[in-house]
Design an enzyme around this catalytic site. Structure first.
Site, PDB file in Angstrom:
ATOM      1  NE  ARG A   1      -3.821   0.658   2.012  1.00 45.02           N
ATOM      2  CZ  ARG A   1      -5.036   0.775   2.548  1.00 45.02           C
ATOM      3  NH1 ARG A   1      -5.221   1.561   3.596  1.00 45.02           N
ATOM      4  NH2 ARG A   1      -6.069   0.124   2.053  1.00 45.02           N
TER       5      ARG A   1
ATOM      6  CG  HIS B   1      -8.491   0.048  -2.658  1.00 41.17           C
ATOM      7  ND1 HIS B   1      -7.717  -1.035  -2.282  1.00 41.17           N
ATOM      8  CD2 HIS B   1      -9.104   0.464  -1.503  1.00 41.17           C
ATOM      9  CE1 HIS B   1      -7.861  -1.246  -0.983  1.00 41.17           C
ATOM     10  NE2 HIS B   1      -8.697  -0.357  -0.488  1.00 41.17           N
TER      11      HIS B   1
ATOM     12  CD  GLN C   1     -12.999  -1.867  -0.252  1.00 42.02           C
ATOM     13  OE1 GLN C   1     -12.212  -1.779   0.669  1.00 42.02           O
ATOM     14  NE2 GLN C   1     -14.206  -2.389  -0.097  1.00 42.02           N
TER      15      GLN C   1
ATOM     16  CG  ASP D   1     -13.530   6.482  -1.057  1.00 38.98           C
ATOM     17  OD1 ASP D   1     -13.512   6.350   0.193  1.00 38.98           O
ATOM     18  OD2 ASP D   1     -12.502   6.393  -1.748  1.00 38.98           O
TER      19      ASP D   1
ATOM     20  CB  CYS E   1     -13.941   1.279   0.300  1.00 35.01           C
ATOM     21  SG  CYS E   1     -13.398   2.995   0.388  1.00 35.01           S
TER      22      CYS E   1
ATOM     23  NE  ARG F   1     -10.224  -5.130   0.867  1.00 32.66           N
ATOM     24  CZ  ARG F   1      -9.440  -4.148   1.332  1.00 32.66           C
ATOM     25  NH1 ARG F   1      -9.968  -3.087   1.880  1.00 32.66           N
ATOM     26  NH2 ARG F   1      -8.124  -4.188   1.176  1.00 32.66           N
TER      27      ARG F   1
HETATM   28  N1  NVA Z   1      -9.961   6.799  -1.350  1.00 33.61           N
HETATM   29  C1  NVA Z   1      -9.584   6.372  -0.019  1.00 33.61           C
HETATM   30  C2  NVA Z   1      -9.823   4.907   0.151  1.00 33.61           C
HETATM   31  C3  NVA Z   1      -9.492   4.384   1.519  1.00 33.61           C
HETATM   32  C4  NVA Z   1      -9.673   2.916   1.640  1.00 33.61           C
HETATM   33  C5  NVA Z   1      -8.121   6.710   0.197  1.00 33.61           C
HETATM   34  O1  NVA Z   1      -7.309   6.489  -0.709  1.00 33.61           O
HETATM   35  O2  NVA Z   1      -7.798   7.202   1.285  1.00 33.61           O
HETATM   36  N1   CP Z   2     -11.100   0.020   2.739  1.00 32.28           N
HETATM   37  C1   CP Z   2      -9.833  -0.079   3.130  1.00 32.28           C
HETATM   38  O1   CP Z   2      -8.919  -0.321   2.339  1.00 32.28           O
HETATM   39  O2   CP Z   2      -9.641   0.072   4.468  1.00 32.28           O
HETATM   40  P1   CP Z   2      -8.274   0.306   5.229  1.00 32.28           P
HETATM   41  O3   CP Z   2      -7.742   1.631   4.803  1.00 32.28           O
HETATM   42  O4   CP Z   2      -8.635   0.271   6.672  1.00 32.28           O
HETATM   43  O5   CP Z   2      -7.305  -0.799   4.867  1.00 32.28           O
END
Ligand code: NVA
Ligand code: CP
Length: 306
Positions: free
Chosen positions: A103, A130, A133, A223, A263, A291
């Site tokens: 990540r 993502h 997800q 989101d 998500c 997930r």
């Molecule tokens: N769009 C959000 C998704 C978090 C799971 C981010 O990138 O922070």
């Molecule tokens: N939805 C998601 O990816 O959650 P986290 O940021 O908690 O991993």
């Protein structure tokens, strides 16, 4: 299926269905106490350069349930945080582990890691994508609606990593996809190009008006307005996205039985109201649970090959 999971654009419809079918099977086995140590003695390195709750816990737990092990590499306290080149990290981890989940911010970094690694690389979120997800999302919609083909998926809000991945994933499995976002906050150009050329662009719409996008939807996604790394834009975004909220008024124009997916984490009162969130909490927490199952399927398909 390719050797890595880097973005939805890399998956075919058949790949996605194969993952969802296996995820359903692994979910069934887990619920019925049937052990499935398919990845015994295998190790997944997890690199986190952004925060996480779901991704971390579901990957770590998933590897354990598959008979393997997952280890956490925090960007800050590993040599990655001190500038060790991605090319070298990829080759070192390939000598110890059987897979890498990462990540981070840049999609290019993930692609570089995959280029230099001899083991599968899984994108656990970048600014662009993502995919894990969205596989869980499609699994959840199919579970609740018994099908994907022909349903209308609507995304309200920022053209971010979730929007990019949902557009591609939704179209590939035969859904109609509509997006409402403010001017200047559109999904990535590569994704728009894909969507506009997919089956002549007949299944994709991008509009400014959230009600127009939501009309006749079978599932509404939203989101956060400011993603990780955009914290300093929070104030501006609150203003820009004000009318891009999933609320009762928006849900009123959707199809009867329309689902809501998020998500998580969610900001109640911003992209979604408390009422809509709590009214659809079962679907949203099924999505979070899935997930685990969807990623276990990905791990098995990528790391269980030999
Ligand atoms: N769009 C959000 C998704 C978090 C799971 C981010 O990138 O922070
Ligand atoms: N939805 C998601 O990816 O959650 P986290 O940021 O908690 O991993």
């Amino acid at each position: 299926m390719k050797n890595d999971l880097l973005k939805m654009l890399d998956l075919s419809k058949e790949d996605i269905i194969e993952i969802l079918d296996l995820a359903d099977q692994l979910k069934y086995e887990r619920k019925h106490g049937i052990p499935h140590p398919i990845l015994a003695n295998k190790t997944l390195a997890m690199i986190f350069e952004k925060n996480s709750t779901r991704t971390r816990v579901s990957f770590e737990t998933g590897m354990y349930q598959l008979g393997g092990h997952a280890l956490m590499l925090n960007g800050k306290d590993s040599q990655i945080g001190r500038g060790e080149p991605t090319e070298d990290t990829a080759r070192v981890l390939s000598r110890y582990c059987d897979g890498i989940m990462i990540r981070t911010y840049s999609q290019a970094e993930v692609e570089l890691l995959a280029k230099y690694a001899d083991i599968p690389v899984i994108n656990g979120l970048t600014d662009f994508a993502h995919p894990c997800q969205v596989l869980a999302d499609l699994m959840t919609v199919r579970e609740h609606q018994a099908q994907l083909e022909g349903l209308k998926l609507c995304f309200i809000g920022d053209g971010n990593n979730m929007a990019n991945s949902l557009i591609v994933g939704g179209l590939k499995v035969g859904m109609d996809v509509s997006v409402a976002c403010p001017k200047g906050y559109e999904p990535d150009e590569e994704v728009l190009e894909f969507a506009r050329s997919f089956k002549g662009g007949k299944h994709f719409t991008l509009v400014r008006d959230p009600l127009e996008a939501a009309k006749g939807a079978d599932v509404v996604f939203t989101d956060v307005w400011a993603s990780m790394g955009q914290e300093e834009q929070q104030q501006t975004r609150r203003r820009v996205f004000k009318k891009y909220q999933v609320n009762d008024q928006l849900m009123a124009v959707t199809n009867p039985g329309c689902m809501v997916q998020h998500c998580l984490p969610a900001h109640r009162g911003e992209e979604i109201t408390e009422e809509v969130f709590e009214g659809h909490a079962d679907e949203i927490f099924d999505e979070a649970e899935n997930r685990l199952h969807a990623q276990k399927a990905v791990l098995v398909l990528l790391m269980g090959k030999k």
